[in-house]
Motif scaffolding. Structure first.
Motif, PDB file in Angstrom:
ATOM      1  N   ASN A   1       0.812 -31.425 -19.483  1.00  0.00           N
ATOM      2  CA  ASN A   1       0.185 -32.325 -20.452  1.00  0.00           C
ATOM      3  C   ASN A   1       0.425 -33.794 -20.102  1.00  0.00           C
ATOM      4  O   ASN A   1      -0.457 -34.647 -20.286  1.00  0.00           O
ATOM      5  CB  ASN A   1       0.701 -32.036 -21.860  1.00  0.00           C
ATOM      6  CG  ASN A   1       0.139 -30.744 -22.434  1.00  0.00           C
ATOM      7  OD1 ASN A   1      -0.929 -30.287 -22.027  1.00  0.00           O
ATOM      8  ND2 ASN A   1       0.858 -30.136 -23.375  1.00  0.00           N
ATOM      9  N   LEU A   2       1.624 -34.095 -19.601  1.00  0.00           N
ATOM     10  CA  LEU A   2       1.917 -35.469 -19.199  1.00  0.00           C
ATOM     11  C   LEU A   2       1.010 -35.910 -18.058  1.00  0.00           C
ATOM     12  O   LEU A   2       0.459 -37.022 -18.069  1.00  0.00           O
ATOM     13  CB  LEU A   2       3.388 -35.592 -18.783  1.00  0.00           C
ATOM     14  CG  LEU A   2       4.424 -35.587 -19.913  1.00  0.00           C
ATOM     15  CD1 LEU A   2       5.829 -35.454 -19.336  1.00  0.00           C
ATOM     16  CD2 LEU A   2       4.321 -36.853 -20.746  1.00  0.00           C
ATOM     17  N   VAL A   3       0.850 -35.041 -17.064  1.00  0.00           N
ATOM     18  CA  VAL A   3      -0.002 -35.368 -15.924  1.00  0.00           C
ATOM     19  C   VAL A   3      -1.443 -35.561 -16.382  1.00  0.00           C
ATOM     20  O   VAL A   3      -2.132 -36.493 -15.947  1.00  0.00           O
ATOM     21  CB  VAL A   3       0.104 -34.269 -14.843  1.00  0.00           C
ATOM     22  CG1 VAL A   3      -0.924 -34.519 -13.731  1.00  0.00           C
ATOM     23  CG2 VAL A   3       1.511 -34.233 -14.249  1.00  0.00           C
ATOM     24  N   ARG A   4      -1.900 -34.700 -17.275  1.00  0.00           N
ATOM     25  CA  ARG A   4      -3.264 -34.828 -17.794  1.00  0.00           C
ATOM     26  C   ARG A   4      -3.450 -36.121 -18.593  1.00  0.00           C
ATOM     27  O   ARG A   4      -4.553 -36.657 -18.665  1.00  0.00           O
ATOM     28  CB  ARG A   4      -3.602 -33.616 -18.669  1.00  0.00           C
ATOM     29  CG  ARG A   4      -3.838 -32.330 -17.889  1.00  0.00           C
ATOM     30  CD  ARG A   4      -4.050 -31.157 -18.819  1.00  0.00           C
ATOM     31  NE  ARG A   4      -4.361 -29.927 -18.073  1.00  0.00           N
ATOM     32  CZ  ARG A   4      -4.451 -28.723 -18.641  1.00  0.00           C
ATOM     33  NH1 ARG A   4      -4.272 -28.586 -19.956  1.00  0.00           N
ATOM     34  NH2 ARG A   4      -4.734 -27.665 -17.908  1.00  0.00           N
ATOM     35  N   SER A   5      -2.347 -36.590 -19.179  1.00  0.00           N
ATOM     36  CA  SER A   5      -2.393 -37.836 -19.950  1.00  0.00           C
ATOM     37  C   SER A   5      -2.252 -39.063 -19.070  1.00  0.00           C
ATOM     38  O   SER A   5      -2.081 -40.171 -19.568  1.00  0.00           O
ATOM     39  CB  SER A   5      -1.290 -37.825 -21.015  1.00  0.00           C
ATOM     40  OG  SER A   5      -1.450 -36.740 -21.899  1.00  0.00           O
ATOM     41  N   ARG A   6      -2.243 -38.855 -17.751  1.00  0.00           N
ATOM     42  CA  ARG A   6      -2.141 -39.921 -16.747  1.00  0.00           C
ATOM     43  C   ARG A   6      -0.776 -40.610 -16.746  1.00  0.00           C
ATOM     44  O   ARG A   6      -0.665 -41.789 -16.384  1.00  0.00           O
ATOM     45  CB  ARG A   6      -3.266 -40.956 -16.920  1.00  0.00           C
ATOM     46  CG  ARG A   6      -4.660 -40.371 -16.763  1.00  0.00           C
ATOM     47  CD  ARG A   6      -5.738 -41.434 -16.798  1.00  0.00           C
ATOM     48  NE  ARG A   6      -7.063 -40.857 -16.679  1.00  0.00           N
ATOM     49  CZ  ARG A   6      -7.657 -40.526 -15.534  1.00  0.00           C
ATOM     50  NH1 ARG A   6      -7.001 -40.710 -14.401  1.00  0.00           N
ATOM     51  NH2 ARG A   6      -8.871 -40.017 -15.520  1.00  0.00           N
ATOM     52  N   VAL A   7       0.241 -39.877 -17.169  1.00  0.00           N
ATOM     53  CA  VAL A   7       1.613 -40.347 -16.978  1.00  0.00           C
ATOM     54  C   VAL A   7       2.026 -39.952 -15.565  1.00  0.00           C
ATOM     55  O   VAL A   7       1.869 -38.788 -15.168  1.00  0.00           O
ATOM     56  CB  VAL A   7       2.584 -39.719 -18.009  1.00  0.00           C
ATOM     57  CG1 VAL A   7       4.031 -40.093 -17.697  1.00  0.00           C
ATOM     58  CG2 VAL A   7       2.208 -40.158 -19.422  1.00  0.00           C
ATOM     59  N   GLU A   8       2.528 -40.910 -14.799  1.00  0.00           N
ATOM     60  CA  GLU A   8       2.969 -40.607 -13.426  1.00  0.00           C
ATOM     61  C   GLU A   8       4.272 -39.817 -13.477  1.00  0.00           C
ATOM     62  O   GLU A   8       5.229 -40.221 -14.141  1.00  0.00           O
ATOM     63  CB  GLU A   8       3.162 -41.894 -12.630  1.00  0.00           C
ATOM     64  CG  GLU A   8       1.916 -42.772 -12.528  1.00  0.00           C
ATOM     65  CD  GLU A   8       0.826 -42.150 -11.669  1.00  0.00           C
ATOM     66  OE1 GLU A   8       1.009 -41.033 -11.158  1.00  0.00           O
ATOM     67  OE2 GLU A   8      -0.220 -42.802 -11.513  1.00  0.00           O
ATOM     68  N   VAL A   9       4.315 -38.688 -12.779  1.00  0.00           N
ATOM     69  CA  VAL A   9       5.496 -37.823 -12.785  1.00  0.00           C
ATOM     70  C   VAL A   9       5.917 -37.554 -11.351  1.00  0.00           C
ATOM     71  O   VAL A   9       5.090 -37.206 -10.501  1.00  0.00           O
ATOM     72  CB  VAL A   9       5.219 -36.482 -13.506  1.00  0.00           C
ATOM     73  CG1 VAL A   9       6.490 -35.639 -13.568  1.00  0.00           C
ATOM     74  CG2 VAL A   9       4.672 -36.730 -14.913  1.00  0.00           C
ATOM     75  N   ALA A  10       7.206 -37.722 -11.062  1.00  0.00           N
ATOM     76  CA  ALA A  10       7.757 -37.458  -9.729  1.00  0.00           C
ATOM     77  C   ALA A  10       8.939 -36.516  -9.856  1.00  0.00           C
ATOM     78  O   ALA A  10       9.652 -36.517 -10.866  1.00  0.00           O
ATOM     79  CB  ALA A  10       8.187 -38.758  -9.045  1.00  0.00           C
ATOM     80  N   ILE A  11       9.158 -35.706  -8.841  1.00  0.00           N
ATOM     81  CA  ILE A  11      10.281 -34.776  -8.819  1.00  0.00           C
ATOM     82  C   ILE A  11      11.249 -35.150  -7.696  1.00  0.00           C
ATOM     83  O   ILE A  11      10.826 -35.418  -6.565  1.00  0.00           O
ATOM     84  CB  ILE A  11       9.799 -33.308  -8.640  1.00  0.00           C
ATOM     85  CG1 ILE A  11      10.983 -32.334  -8.589  1.00  0.00           C
ATOM     86  CG2 ILE A  11       8.909 -33.177  -7.414  1.00  0.00           C
ATOM     87  CD1 ILE A  11      11.710 -32.165  -9.879  1.00  0.00           C
ATOM     88  N   VAL A  12      12.528 -35.235  -8.041  1.00  0.00           N
ATOM     89  CA  VAL A  12      13.598 -35.449  -7.065  1.00  0.00           C
ATOM     90  C   VAL A  12      14.699 -34.430  -7.369  1.00  0.00           C
ATOM     91  O   VAL A  12      14.631 -33.704  -8.358  1.00  0.00           O
ATOM     92  CB  VAL A  12      14.168 -36.887  -7.129  1.00  0.00           C
ATOM     93  CG1 VAL A  12      13.117 -37.911  -6.770  1.00  0.00           C
ATOM     94  CG2 VAL A  12      14.746 -37.171  -8.512  1.00  0.00           C
ATOM     95  N   SER A  13      15.703 -34.408  -6.532  1.00  0.00           N
ATOM     96  CA  SER A  13      16.819 -33.500  -6.759  1.00  0.00           C
ATOM     97  C   SER A  13      17.930 -34.210  -7.519  1.00  0.00           C
ATOM     98  O   SER A  13      18.189 -35.393  -7.296  1.00  0.00           O
ATOM     99  CB  SER A  13      17.370 -32.985  -5.424  1.00  0.00           C
ATOM    100  OG  SER A  13      18.523 -32.185  -5.642  1.00  0.00           O
ATOM    101  N   ARG A  14      18.581 -33.480  -8.406  1.00  0.00           N
ATOM    102  CA  ARG A  14      19.720 -34.044  -9.124  1.00  0.00           C
ATOM    103  C   ARG A  14      20.993 -33.982  -8.280  1.00  0.00           C
ATOM    104  O   ARG A  14      22.027 -34.525  -8.660  1.00  0.00           O
ATOM    105  CB  ARG A  14      19.950 -33.297 -10.438  1.00  0.00           C
ATOM    106  CG  ARG A  14      20.463 -31.882 -10.273  1.00  0.00           C
ATOM    107  CD  ARG A  14      20.802 -31.225 -11.603  1.00  0.00           C
ATOM    108  NE  ARG A  14      21.546 -29.983 -11.385  1.00  0.00           N
ATOM    109  CZ  ARG A  14      22.135 -29.276 -12.345  1.00  0.00           C
ATOM    110  NH1 ARG A  14      22.050 -29.676 -13.602  1.00  0.00           N
ATOM    111  NH2 ARG A  14      22.805 -28.167 -12.065  1.00  0.00           N
TER     112      ARG A  14
END
Length: 338
Positions: free
Chosen positions: A254-267
């Motif tokens: 839903n965030l991606v569809r709302s055009r919020v930029e999302v990135a994944i990294v490792s903790r």
């Protein structure tokens, strides 16, 4: 001119006070020069900018600091030493490094060393930083952090242990850039310089958060973030190679569809994200949703890079490149929202 010989003025340094440097809140910054050899002290001009704790800083304040450092360098100083608290020095130095295109070195000196060796260690770092900033070899090395008598590139320096006089900061993957050995500074390698934005980030920075994966946790916090109208970017600090709980997936979609930029990294301390197994919440599935990779960036650095990229007007494709330190200065019409 002396006897027909042209005497050129010796290079000068700016010693910028940008945070607390002593346990004594009333300490005079000018006293720092008393602990340097006279020939080095005479080469330093003190510039008082702020004495507040570094934990009071924000991204807009750090952007203002970078602009101030640009103005100081334009005055003709050969290098700049920044004195501030070490609590968020890793993030402040990283942000300045992303914007610092000049050849003059900027060196953050860790003077707030804890423990019995603290005062002696802090003053050694000041001495080391001055020697480094005066060295021609420091030119074009960007922003460095001086701690434990070593120099670390701002691109990969990590605050590890504030109570350790020997290893408060480390560069886990590549090691230090230089060391103070027997009173002599030796440069060991070149730090990795970042790609630069074609547009300077706007002063009004976007709201970007970090969401940490934990055992069975985070659902309510992620749901709260999803309902925020101000959220422009989100860095997911995932398990291992970049995986998140399956319960997060619908909200991320839903965030991606709302055009919020999302990135994944490792903790993980020395982690990176990559494809492993294909399951709900895995790195591969997140990429299919439109989540971009942060590669080897830690969550703190990824948040800063994403914030600056969005503030500079990068498109989704441009931001994806920038998060991976790929060039974003060429195809401006495609990579920037203009």
């Amino acid at each position: 001119m002396d006897g027909g010989i042209v005497l050129h003025p010796l290079p000068k340094l700016a010693l910028v006070i940008a945070g607390n440097f002593s346990a004594d809140e009333n300490a005079d910054p000018a006293t720092l020069l008393n602990y340097l050899p006279e020939e080095l002290a005479l080469r330093c001009d003190i510039k008082e900018w702020s004495c507040q704790p570094s934990t009071h800083y924000s991204i807009p304040m750090t952007l203002a600091m970078e602009e101030m450092l640009e103005s100081v360098a334009a005055e003709g100083y050969a290098g700049i030493i920044v004195v501030s608290g070490c609590g968020v020095m890793e993030e402040i130095a990283y942000l300045v490094n992303l914007l610092w295109k000049r050849s003059e070195p900027v060196i953050f000196a860790n003077l707030m060393v804890q423990g019995r060796a603290g005062v002696k260690e802090g003053l050694m770092n000041l001495h080391c930083a001055v020697l480094a900033a005066l060295s021609p070899a420091a030119q074009n090395k960007g922003v460095l952090i001086c701690s434990s008598g070593e120099l670390f590139g701002a691109d990969d320096a990590v605050l590890v242990d504030t109570e350790s006089p020997d290893s408060a900061f480390q560069s886990p993957l590549r090691g230090s850039v230089g060391k103070l050995l027997n009173g002599e500074l030796k440069f060991l390698r070149e730090p990795k310089r970042p790609v630069f934005l074609a547009v300077r980030p706007k002063e009004e920075v976007p709201y970007v958060e970090i969401m940490w994966a934990s055992l069975g946790g985070g659902d309510r916090m992620l749901s709260s973030l999803m309902s925020s109208r101000e959220l422009k970017g989100l860095v997911l600090a995932g398990f291992g190679a970049g995986n998140v709980p399956p319960s997060w997936v619908p909200m991320i979609r839903n965030l991606v569809r709302s055009r919020v930029e999302v990135a994944i990294v490792s903790r993980c301390f020395q982690g990176s994200v990559h494809k492993t197994n294909d399951f709900e919440g895995s790195f591969e599935k997140l990429e299919e949703l439109g989540v971009m990779t942060g590669g080897r960036l830690n969550p703190f650095k990824a948040r800063i890079r994403m914030t600056l990229g969005i503030a500079a007007g990068l498109t989704h494709n441009g931001l994806s490149l920038y998060m991976q330190n790929q060039p974003v200065s060429d195809n401006i019409a495609e990579l920037y929202k203009i």
